[in-house]
Design a protein around this motif. Structure first.
Motif, PDB file in Angstrom:
ATOM      1  N   ARG A  82      23.840  45.327  34.162  1.00 42.56           N
ATOM      2  CA  ARG A  82      23.960  44.185  33.775  1.00 42.56           C
ATOM      3  C   ARG A  82      24.263  43.297  32.049  1.00 42.56           C
ATOM      4  O   ARG A  82      24.524  43.116  31.818  1.00 42.56           O
ATOM      5  CB  ARG A  82      23.700  42.862  34.744  1.00 42.56           C
ATOM      6  N   ARG A 111      31.182  46.348  27.585  1.00 38.97           N
ATOM      7  CA  ARG A 111      32.934  46.497  28.547  1.00 38.97           C
ATOM      8  C   ARG A 111      33.248  47.381  29.571  1.00 38.97           C
ATOM      9  O   ARG A 111      33.649  47.356  30.579  1.00 38.97           O
ATOM     10  CB  ARG A 111      34.092  45.841  27.792  1.00 38.97           C
ATOM     11  N   ASN A 114      31.146  47.037  32.348  1.00 39.96           N
ATOM     12  CA  ASN A 114      30.739  45.317  32.854  1.00 39.96           C
ATOM     13  C   ASN A 114      29.769  45.075  33.004  1.00 39.96           C
ATOM     14  O   ASN A 114      29.489  44.073  33.414  1.00 39.96           O
ATOM     15  CB  ASN A 114      31.083  45.276  34.266  1.00 39.96           C
ATOM     16  N   THR A 116      26.591  42.797  29.227  1.00 35.67           N
ATOM     17  CA  THR A 116      26.989  41.648  28.855  1.00 35.67           C
ATOM     18  C   THR A 116      25.882  41.803  27.912  1.00 35.67           C
ATOM     19  O   THR A 116      24.836  41.933  27.999  1.00 35.67           O
ATOM     20  CB  THR A 116      26.453  40.410  28.929  1.00 35.67           C
TER      21      THR A 116
END
Length: 331
Positions: A82, A111, A114, A116
Motif C-alpha cells: 500500500r 499506480r 494501487n 502510494t
C-alpha cells in the motif's frame, strides 16, 4: 574475506548481518532470515509487512523496477502493498531529465498496483557510476501472513510467470549493442525490452494466496537462488526438474547468445509457490483461468536444506548462494 558482487554468502548473512538486530521487540513476528525478505510486525489487530530493496544492476526503467521488486516481496506474504518510500541516489552530473524519468516511472509502477509513495530521500551521491533506487514497500493485513519457512515436505513446487524475463529485459535495454553484435534481431531485442512491464507478481500472489504454504519471488540469482532460499528458510530439501520449467523463447535466445544461465538470471515477474497436494488442482484451475504462464516442476522433500537440480541427464546439488549472471555482463 573479500566479498564479490551480489548477495553476500549465507554464512556472512547469518553470522554478521542477522546477528545485529537492535533491541528485541515482542511484536516482531518475522525478522531477517534467508528467504524471509519481508519483515512481519504485529500491529493492533493485524500485521504490518515491510520490505526494502535496491536496484543496482540496471540503468533504464529503474524507477519502475524499484517499486515492483520491493512490492513483490510484500505480496508473497499474501499482503497487498500500500505504501512506498523511495531513496534515489544520482551520480554527479546527472540531468534533471533523468531524475524526472525515474520519478515518473516509479509513479506509474505505484499506480499500477494501487500503492502510494509517501516519502523517501533524493541526493547526488559521489562515487557511484549509475543511479541507484532503493524502495521500501509496506502493507497491512488482518488476515493470514505467509512465511517462506512454512513450505512443507510433500508440497509441490510451481513456477509462475516468465523465468529470466527481468534479466532479459535489462540486457535488451542496457546491452543492446552487444546483442546486435551477437546477431540477434532488433525486433527480438525490442520485444525483450518490453518484458520490464511484466515484473509485478502482486496479481498472481493475491489470487493463489489462500492455497499455498509458501511463496517467494525470484530476483537476484534467478529461480535457482530463490528455490535454495526456500530450502534454507523451511529447513527442507527442494527438488526441481528444470526440464519441466517453461522458458520464453526470447529469453532462451538471449541467454544462449550470451552463454548465460537463464535459471540464474534476474527473474522478477516470476513467482515460486509451494502448494499442498490437497490444493494443487485449485491452483492449476486458477492459473489456467487467469491465463498465467506456469510450470509444476518440483517438490519439497524432508532433508537437509539444499536444492537438488535435475537438468537433462545430470543431477546437481546446490548448497550455497548464487551470483546472478547479470554481473558477468557488467564486468
Amino acid at each position: 574475506m573479500k566479498l564479490r558482487e551480489g548477495k553476500p554468502p549465507r554464512h556472512v548473512l547469518e553470522n554478521i548481518i542477522f546477528k545485529y538486530k537492535g533491541a528485541p521487540d515482542p511484536d516482531v513476528v518475522q525478522g531477517p532470515g534467508i528467504g524471509e525478505d519481508a519483515g512481519i510486525v504485529r500491529a493492533g489487530d493485524g500485521f504490518i509487512v515491510a520490505h526494502s530493496d535496491p536496484i543496482t544492476a540496471a540503468e533504464k526503467y529503474i524507477g519502475w523496477l524499484a517499486v515492483h521488486v520491493a512490492s513483490n516481496d510484500v505480496a508473497v506474504r499474501g499482503v497487498q502493498p500500500r505504501w512506498l518510500l523511495l531513496t534515489i541516489l544520482m551520480p554527479p552530473g546527472s540531468s534533471t531529465a533523468l531524475l524526472e524519468e525515474i520519478a515518473r516511472d516509479a509513479d506509474a509502477a505505484a499506480r499500477s498496483i494501487n500503492a502510494t509513495i509517501i516519502g523517501g530521500h533524493t541526493e547526488i551521491t559521489p562515487g557511484i557510476p549509475r543511479p541507484i533506487v532503493i524502495t521500501t514497500a509496506i502493507g497491512f493485513t488482518r488476515g493470514r501472513v505467509i512465511r517462506t519457512c512454512d513450505a512443507q515436505p510433500g508440497d509441490k513446487v510451481f513456477v509462475i510467470g516468465r523465468v529470466g524475463g527481468e534479466g532479459a529485459s535489462v540486457i535488451a535495454s542496457d546491452f543492446r549493442d552487444l546483442l546486435v553484435k551477437k546477431g540477434l534481431s532488433i525486433d527480438l531485442i525490442n520485444k525483450a525490452s518490453e518484458f520490464i512491464k511484466d515484473i509485478s507478481v502482486v496479481d498472481k500472489a493475491m489470487v493463489i494466496k489462500e492455497y499455498v504454504s509458501a511463496m517467494h519471488d525470484p530476483t537476484e540469482g534467478g529461480i535457482l537462488e530463490a528455490l535454495y532460499e526456500v530450502a534454507v528458510a523451511s529447513n527442507n530439501t527442494i527438488y526441481i526438474d528444470l526440464d519441466k520449467v517453461k522458458l520464453d523463447p526470447i529469453v532462451e535466445e538471449i541467454t544462449e547468445a550470451l552463454n548465460i544461465d537463464p535459471y540464474k538470471l534476474l527473474s522478477s515477474g516470476s513467482l515460486l509457490a509451494t502448494v499442498p497436494n490437497s490444493y494443487v488442482n485449485d491452483v492449476i484451475n486458477i492459473l489456467e483461468t487467469q491465463g498465467y504462464y506456469y510450470s509444476q516442476c518440483g517438490e519439497v522433500r524432508k532433508g537437509e536444506p539444499k536444492l537438488i537440480i535435475k537438468r537433462g541427464d545430470k543431477v546437481e546439488l546446490l548448497e550455497s548462494m548464487i551470483v546472478d549472471e547479470i554481473y558477468r555482463l557488467w564486468k
